[in-house]
Write an enzyme that holds these catalytic residues in place. Sequence first.
Site, mmCIF file in Angstrom:
data_model
loop_
_atom_site.group_PDB
_atom_site.id
_atom_site.type_symbol
_atom_site.label_atom_id
_atom_site.label_comp_id
_atom_site.label_asym_id
_atom_site.label_seq_id
_atom_site.Cartn_x
_atom_site.Cartn_y
_atom_site.Cartn_z
ATOM 1 N N ARG A 1 -16.636 1.673 -18.885
ATOM 2 C CA ARG A 1 -16.371 0.262 -19.192
ATOM 3 C C ARG A 1 -17.373 -0.615 -18.442
ATOM 4 O O ARG A 1 -17.596 -0.420 -17.247
ATOM 5 C CB ARG A 1 -14.946 -0.103 -18.769
ATOM 6 C CG ARG A 1 -14.625 -1.562 -19.024
ATOM 7 C CD ARG A 1 -13.168 -1.857 -18.843
ATOM 8 N NE ARG A 1 -12.763 -1.881 -17.439
ATOM 9 C CZ ARG A 1 -11.521 -2.091 -17.043
ATOM 10 N NH1 ARG A 1 -10.555 -2.259 -17.922
ATOM 11 N NH2 ARG A 1 -11.218 -2.111 -15.758
ATOM 12 N N GLU B 1 -7.347 -6.244 -25.273
ATOM 13 C CA GLU B 1 -6.535 -6.748 -24.159
ATOM 14 C C GLU B 1 -6.046 -8.164 -24.433
ATOM 15 O O GLU B 1 -5.204 -8.675 -23.692
ATOM 16 C CB GLU B 1 -7.358 -6.765 -22.868
ATOM 17 C CG GLU B 1 -7.737 -5.403 -22.376
ATOM 18 C CD GLU B 1 -8.774 -5.463 -21.275
ATOM 19 O OE1 GLU B 1 -8.447 -5.169 -20.123
ATOM 20 O OE2 GLU B 1 -9.945 -5.810 -21.592
ATOM 21 N N ASN C 1 -2.160 -3.179 -20.034
ATOM 22 C CA ASN C 1 -1.771 -3.984 -18.865
ATOM 23 C C ASN C 1 -2.052 -5.460 -19.131
ATOM 24 O O ASN C 1 -1.195 -6.326 -18.962
ATOM 25 C CB ASN C 1 -2.548 -3.548 -17.618
ATOM 26 C CG ASN C 1 -2.456 -2.066 -17.361
ATOM 27 O OD1 ASN C 1 -1.484 -1.435 -17.749
ATOM 28 N ND2 ASN C 1 -3.467 -1.490 -16.729
ATOM 29 N N ASP C 2 -3.289 -5.733 -19.535
ATOM 30 C CA ASP C 2 -3.626 -7.138 -19.801
ATOM 31 C C ASP C 2 -3.005 -7.621 -21.103
ATOM 32 O O ASP C 2 -2.546 -8.760 -21.187
ATOM 33 C CB ASP C 2 -5.150 -7.329 -19.817
ATOM 34 C CG ASP C 2 -5.682 -7.515 -18.403
ATOM 35 O OD1 ASP C 2 -5.082 -8.310 -17.652
ATOM 36 O OD2 ASP C 2 -6.658 -6.847 -18.033
ATOM 37 N N CYS D 1 -5.550 2.834 -23.011
ATOM 38 C CA CYS D 1 -5.986 3.211 -21.662
ATOM 39 C C CYS D 1 -5.266 2.413 -20.581
ATOM 40 O O CYS D 1 -5.569 2.562 -19.406
ATOM 41 C CB CYS D 1 -7.500 3.080 -21.517
ATOM 42 S SG CYS D 1 -8.087 1.398 -21.676
ATOM 43 N N HIS E 1 0.825 -1.209 0.000
ATOM 44 C CA HIS E 1 0.000 0.000 0.000
ATOM 45 C C HIS E 1 0.862 1.263 0.000
ATOM 46 O O HIS E 1 0.453 2.297 -0.501
ATOM 47 C CB HIS E 1 -0.951 -0.031 1.196
ATOM 48 C CG HIS E 1 -2.087 -0.995 0.979
ATOM 49 N ND1 HIS E 1 -2.810 -1.568 1.992
ATOM 50 C CD2 HIS E 1 -2.606 -1.478 -0.169
ATOM 51 C CE1 HIS E 1 -3.732 -2.355 1.476
ATOM 52 N NE2 HIS E 1 -3.624 -2.324 0.172
ATOM 53 N N ARG F 1 0.709 -9.986 -14.439
ATOM 54 C CA ARG F 1 0.968 -8.571 -14.180
ATOM 55 C C ARG F 1 1.026 -8.254 -12.690
ATOM 56 O O ARG F 1 1.513 -7.202 -12.290
ATOM 57 C CB ARG F 1 -0.109 -7.702 -14.844
ATOM 58 C CG ARG F 1 -1.491 -7.958 -14.283
ATOM 59 C CD ARG F 1 -2.585 -7.302 -15.109
ATOM 60 N NE ARG F 1 -2.989 -6.023 -14.568
ATOM 61 C CZ ARG F 1 -4.077 -5.359 -14.941
ATOM 62 N NH1 ARG F 1 -4.846 -5.848 -15.903
ATOM 63 N NH2 ARG F 1 -4.380 -4.220 -14.416
ATOM 64 N N ARG G 1 -13.441 2.621 -14.552
ATOM 65 C CA ARG G 1 -13.427 1.222 -14.085
ATOM 66 C C ARG G 1 -14.634 1.020 -13.170
ATOM 67 O O ARG G 1 -14.542 1.210 -11.958
ATOM 68 C CB ARG G 1 -12.120 0.935 -13.349
ATOM 69 C CG ARG G 1 -10.885 0.889 -14.254
ATOM 70 C CD ARG G 1 -9.640 0.583 -13.443
ATOM 71 N NE ARG G 1 -8.533 0.103 -14.247
ATOM 72 C CZ ARG G 1 -7.466 0.830 -14.598
ATOM 73 N NH1 ARG G 1 -7.375 2.084 -14.217
ATOM 74 N NH2 ARG G 1 -6.503 0.297 -15.316
HETATM 75 C C1 PEP Z 1 -5.655 -2.889 -19.063
HETATM 76 O O1 PEP Z 1 -5.713 -4.125 -18.979
HETATM 77 O O2 PEP Z 1 -4.696 -2.284 -19.587
HETATM 78 C C2 PEP Z 1 -6.731 -2.067 -18.510
HETATM 79 C C3 PEP Z 1 -6.773 -0.769 -18.730
HETATM 80 O O3 PEP Z 1 -7.642 -2.683 -17.734
HETATM 81 P P1 PEP Z 1 -7.381 -3.030 -16.185
HETATM 82 O O4 PEP Z 1 -6.023 -2.495 -15.825
HETATM 83 O O5 PEP Z 1 -8.481 -2.423 -15.420
HETATM 84 O O6 PEP Z 1 -7.422 -4.533 -16.210
HETATM 85 MG MG MG Z 2 -7.562 -5.076 -18.301
#
Ligand code: PEP
Ligand code: MG
Length: 831
Positions: free
Chosen positions: A598, A692, A715-716, A763, A455, A726, A562
């Site tokens: 989303r 993703e 990210n995904d 994003c 945290h 991740r 989100r």
């Molecule tokens: C991503 O996967 O890049 C994304 C924006 O979604 P989240 O991080 O909420 O999984």
């Molecule tokens: Mg994602």
Amino acid sequence: MTNLILTAPLSGWVGPLDEVPDPVFAQRMLGDGLAIDPTSGEVRAPCAGKILTLHAAGHAVSLRAASGAEILIHVGLETVALAGEGFAAHARVGQDVAPGELLITFDIDLVARRAASLVTPIVITNRAAFAIVRRAQDLAVEAGDFLMEIEAVAGLPNGEAPAGGEAASAEATVPLAHGLHARPAARIATEARGFDAQIRLVSARGEASATSTLAIMALGAGEGETLRIDATGPDAAAAVTAMVELIEHGLGGPEVAAAAPPILAPPPLAEARRPAGLVGIPAAPGLAIGAAHQLIAPEILVAPPSGSPGDETAMLGAALAAVGSRLAAAASQGPAAQGEILAAHLEILGDEALATAAAQAIAAGASAGAAWRSAIRTQADLLRRLPDPRLAERAADLIDLERQVLIELGGEPAPVQHLPPGAIILARDLAPSEVMALPPEVGGLCTALGGPTSHVAILAAARGIPAVVAAGEAVTTISDGATLILDGDAGFLSVAPGAMELEAAQSRLATRHARHEEALAAAGLESRTADGTRIEVFANLGSAADAAAAVLAGAEGCGLLRTEFLFLDRDSPPDEDEQAARYQAIAEALGGRPLVIRTLDVGGDKPAPYLPMGPEENPALGIRGVRVSLRHPDLLAAQIRAILRVRPLGQARIMVPMVASLDELAAVRAVVERARTELGHDAPVQVGVMVETPAAAVTADLLAREADFLSVGSNDLTQYVLAMDRGNPALAGAVDALHPAVLRLIGQTVAGAAAHGRPVSVCGALAGDLAAAPILVGLGISTLSTPPAAVAEVKGLIRTLSLQSCQDLARRAQACASAREVRSLVIGMTP
Ligand code: PEP
Ligand code: MG
């Protein structure tokens, strides 16, 4: 097995616990038992057993019988205050004693005169495992006479089920890839509290009350581990059935630090260029030069007991309530990341395992502060020993709550630290509340311990404070005032740098500062490259507070709301009206700017308590994102209708997560069309998809036929392209979205979308990475949606770019062999 018979440890009058003038005993906080008003000053073993505890003041002793039953004998009330006067111990901890063996002698006249009461409770402290089935009560006994008969309850060691369905036991296997983490543990505890039964989870390593989140976490039960669930009480059978169902089928995916704002992937310095210093883990990006300041939280001395156990219990209750209301107030302000962390702290503050341990310590003579400290430290030690680093990192949250409650008990405000401006804070470890309290002019922070998912790391990133964690004990040996360079991107702390190194860092920093100031001053301008190409810069949001901050920072819209984070910690899904109200508030905070909402993105690393999901071999590849929504059509329809109700029409757009094929998008589109008809909503609604999955990237041309826009969730996408979790701290340095494979897929996405004239945004965290922005622009991305804190700088950077040079850079980046090579390329090209 035969039941255990306890004989009277003292001669005297036996009465019920209810008549003991101390709520800790009378309310059975420590367990069931009896009380003897003694007529002699000798305490004898009530059965054969091993001495577990013998208080230094000689007034309380506990022992464990061979059956596992644990018996506490507490001579008199408030006798701890005598500090041993009038008491003599005749046994020692760890000693095996025979029935009737002398344990304590006391001067009955002295104790009668000096203590609040002579009444001596005799309590079975592991009450879930043992029940008293017969007792001598309301009569005079001699030491050694029958006192009570104890039976082990069903399923516990050597126990047999008592008749009448009051005890039940069953086994459940943990299906979660990451075991019983905080969130699943909290779900179990919440559900367990709804039953009129005492429920315990038993593993090979120990046992835990099912109503205590912390105790369940401390079991450290991993994937595939079988737990026994034991329950006693009127609802025992139903409770056991529900617990098995919940553990095996109802907990969804594992809990990870998904709620954290993305930590930008570290752009490591080339090894050859790295000067001597301390290497840690990048926790929050940025560069700082400043004087070292060791933040040493003064040890808080706990006061000795000042009243009866009842008074100490009341004092602790009041301190917990005061800290709780402060946390609750702070949780509703500030960024979403801070709110989530404080909500978790509130849950811990009310945890049953802590309350029970503290009550036991108070009953054994500890003050409120000492009891709270020992309860917290026991739990923190258990967490630290767990092999999962994400759970071990939560120990810091417990220690934070220890301090806050102790400060409250002392009636003192938290000590104010006078920090030199720009100081780099050094500490062995920091508490989340200490990071929240740091003044904004702090330069950076570096801790010896901690991890990238702690945290502390999340809060530092949310506050824009560069941070390095896990840099080793040497951090604590740096003298106050020493010059430091802290590189939060590289995870490096340079101590007493040479003149050249310092000069180089100063010039990097000066450039960054100038860029930041300039960016803030120009935050309100429309975002365009130097040669006039429009590149929108939006913000990713998780709350209305985030939206207001983002607009101030110059966000031109929201590219990712989100929604799963708006309704955490609830047992029932939000209904259409609730959702519509929250979305409308965020739309208004955005002042008419575009709002991309989303649809629910749960499953995988984001479980939602109100959406129980079956066990999955591999949740990251399981029922998640749009797959969940399509399995819950009512939920999806309610969410779509709520989005369509946002006014003004057209401000809100719909985005579908974790799409792998066109039919998923078509199915959502059908729900949108139905909702439009039902609501008489004439205006077209934009529906986009997140890219993703590698599948979505390579079939972007097919998706773009049906989607109004595409948005790369880097990210995904990165985790699936690189096959690297991740959320795994061990891979934190390697999961870099600037990997050429990811860049090529983004390029392919843009090309597919262009075939149908669809815009593509990014994003994921990559959008807020200054090293990535020129490459993304060069690849043809038209919108970057970043954390609010990064908006102004990304806009500022874009203003300096030319499309042609970005396109050249993108071409060269895609030809690189590694993310590291891509980053080196960028270092030479960006200002
Ligand atoms: C991503 O996967 O890049 C994304 C924006 O979604 P989240 O991080 O909420 O999984
Ligand atoms: Mg994602």
